[in-house]
Design a protein around this motif. Sequence first.
Motif, short mmCIF file in Angstrom:
data_model
loop_
_atom_site.label_atom_id
_atom_site.label_comp_id
_atom_site.label_asym_id
_atom_site.label_seq_id
_atom_site.Cartn_x
_atom_site.Cartn_y
_atom_site.Cartn_z
N PRO A 188 0.86 -1.17 0.00
CA PRO A 188 0.03 -0.09 0.03
C PRO A 188 0.91 1.28 -0.07
O PRO A 188 0.32 2.25 -0.22
N LYS A 189 2.31 1.29 0.33
CA LYS A 189 2.96 2.38 0.36
C LYS A 189 4.21 1.99 0.14
O LYS A 189 4.71 0.72 0.12
N ARG A 190 5.38 2.88 0.21
CA ARG A 190 6.80 2.75 -0.15
C ARG A 190 7.88 2.77 0.88
O ARG A 190 8.61 1.91 0.75
N PHE A 191 7.42 3.80 1.93
CA PHE A 191 8.51 3.69 2.70
C PHE A 191 7.92 3.18 4.13
O PHE A 191 7.06 3.16 4.83
N TYR A 192 8.96 2.50 4.91
CA TYR A 192 8.72 1.84 6.26
C TYR A 192 10.05 2.24 7.18
O TYR A 192 11.01 2.60 6.66
N VAL A 193 9.83 1.98 8.55
CA VAL A 193 10.83 1.96 9.60
C VAL A 193 11.17 0.57 9.86
O VAL A 193 10.32 -0.18 10.08
N PRO A 194 12.33 0.06 10.34
CA PRO A 194 12.71 -1.00 11.21
C PRO A 194 11.73 -1.28 12.24
O PRO A 194 11.47 -0.41 13.07
N GLY A 195 11.30 -2.43 12.42
CA GLY A 195 9.96 -2.87 13.17
C GLY A 195 8.73 -2.64 12.61
O GLY A 195 7.61 -3.08 13.31
N GLU A 196 8.32 -1.97 11.66
CA GLU A 196 7.04 -2.17 11.09
C GLU A 196 6.89 -3.18 10.36
O GLU A 196 7.44 -4.06 9.47
N ALA A 197 5.70 -3.61 10.26
CA ALA A 197 5.17 -4.67 9.41
C ALA A 197 4.52 -4.49 8.16
O ALA A 197 4.09 -3.47 8.22
N LEU A 198 4.98 -5.21 7.16
CA LEU A 198 4.58 -4.95 5.94
C LEU A 198 3.23 -5.66 5.49
O LEU A 198 2.94 -6.79 5.90
N CYS A 199 2.18 -4.72 5.19
CA CYS A 199 0.80 -5.42 4.73
C CYS A 199 0.90 -5.72 3.09
O CYS A 199 0.82 -4.96 2.44
N VAL A 200 1.51 -7.08 3.04
CA VAL A 200 1.79 -7.47 1.66
C VAL A 200 0.52 -8.36 0.97
O VAL A 200 0.04 -9.12 1.59
N THR A 201 0.01 -7.92 -0.16
CA THR A 201 -0.85 -8.61 -0.95
C THR A 201 -0.12 -9.69 -1.77
O THR A 201 0.41 -9.02 -2.98
N ALA A 202 -0.14 -10.92 -1.85
CA ALA A 202 0.50 -11.77 -2.86
C ALA A 202 -0.53 -12.76 -3.49
O ALA A 202 -1.47 -13.26 -2.95
N ASN A 203 -0.32 -12.95 -4.87
CA ASN A 203 -1.16 -13.89 -5.59
C ASN A 203 -0.24 -14.65 -6.42
O ASN A 203 0.69 -14.46 -7.05
N VAL A 204 -0.84 -16.08 -6.51
CA VAL A 204 -0.12 -16.99 -7.35
C VAL A 204 -1.38 -17.92 -7.90
O VAL A 204 -2.01 -18.42 -7.33
#
Length: 407
Positions: A188-204
Amino acid sequence: MTAPFVTFNLQQAEAVFQGGSRIRGALCLVLTSPILVAGVEVRFHGTARASWREVVYSGTKSTEVEHEKEEIYFDDRFCLWGKVSQQIGWETREVLPAGKHSFPFQYRLPSNVPCSFEGIDGWVRYRMQGLVIRPDGEHLCTENLFTVLRELDLRKESLREMLEDHAERTVRGACCRPGRISCSVSLPKRFYVPGEALCVTANVDNVSVKRCGQCSLQIKQLVTYGGVHRYTVTMATSKLADTIRPGLCRKWKDDSLVVPPSCPSVVDTNQLITIAYCVSLEVSFPDSDLYAAVPILVTSVPDYSLGFASWTYELSGPCLPECRQSCSEPSKKHVTANGTGNGQGKFCPKYKAYRLEREKSMVVNLVQSPGVVRRESFTARGRENPVDNSDECAILIGRSDHAESRA
């Protein structure tokens, strides 16, 4: 009888400093018997170095070429005790009695130096060295590695657009029509800080007659030396599935991938070492992998939308297996890494790691904020009576010829 030794005693126990800040402390000399001393000096050194090899082909012949580059950011020497001149050298000759002797100092770091970094083929390191000059014997020396951080704040940048990447491959069977396997990953966005969880959407999507292998999400660090040599380090991994059967489509929304403590992104191509990051989705096959990735920026200041955030200094992720041993035994000449290295091999810098959840105990013990009128009075009182800590330590005497003033 215990041999004499010297150590650093820093006010900042973590040995982590921001560019432009002051390093305050003292060089401590412990003597079990009187010795003759000519002088005491301290040195500060910051440098980046990278070395790599590449194979150059000329017709049917191949030649291995070795490259090595270095950048020196500062190299300063200061006299803490004694008298020294360029013509004669150390002129002082004085016997120091047994006991503990302390020589205070303070040093301002340059504001534009890069962040500390440890890589496979290169590093950015900062060190301080204390030296007790003995005219009639071996000099006493100690050396400490420390971490320098450089803030990267991208909160005002427009980096909240959706990021997505897609990849696919054709799979051919022996007696059937070709099939297709595709994968995609989005953030949903491009920049993060250490300790932050990434909300990733993946499809296969496996529209073929073959079974694919393991599917995993990874945070990768892409390090480039001199603009030509690049290598990749896997910072964190989250396994999504062991296998996907033919004709099956899978979709995940994964938030278990957390950015580990790491160096902020270095996008300045004029520097010797540049650092980039990406989040990748990998689908393995016996012959090759299907790969989709989106670039991200690791910053040191969290997004406004995250709300309350506390942070601590933690060891960088990739160096942890190699840097658990600490060299802290004093000797005539020793190197310490403040509990983050073995002094001889890799040094693990410390970076900010954020805790983005408000703990219950912190909410219970939270002191009520003063009202607007009281807060303004406190602010005005602080402006009238500013606190000056510049005289906590003695100012350094002397400076190297090429160094700029950082008093």
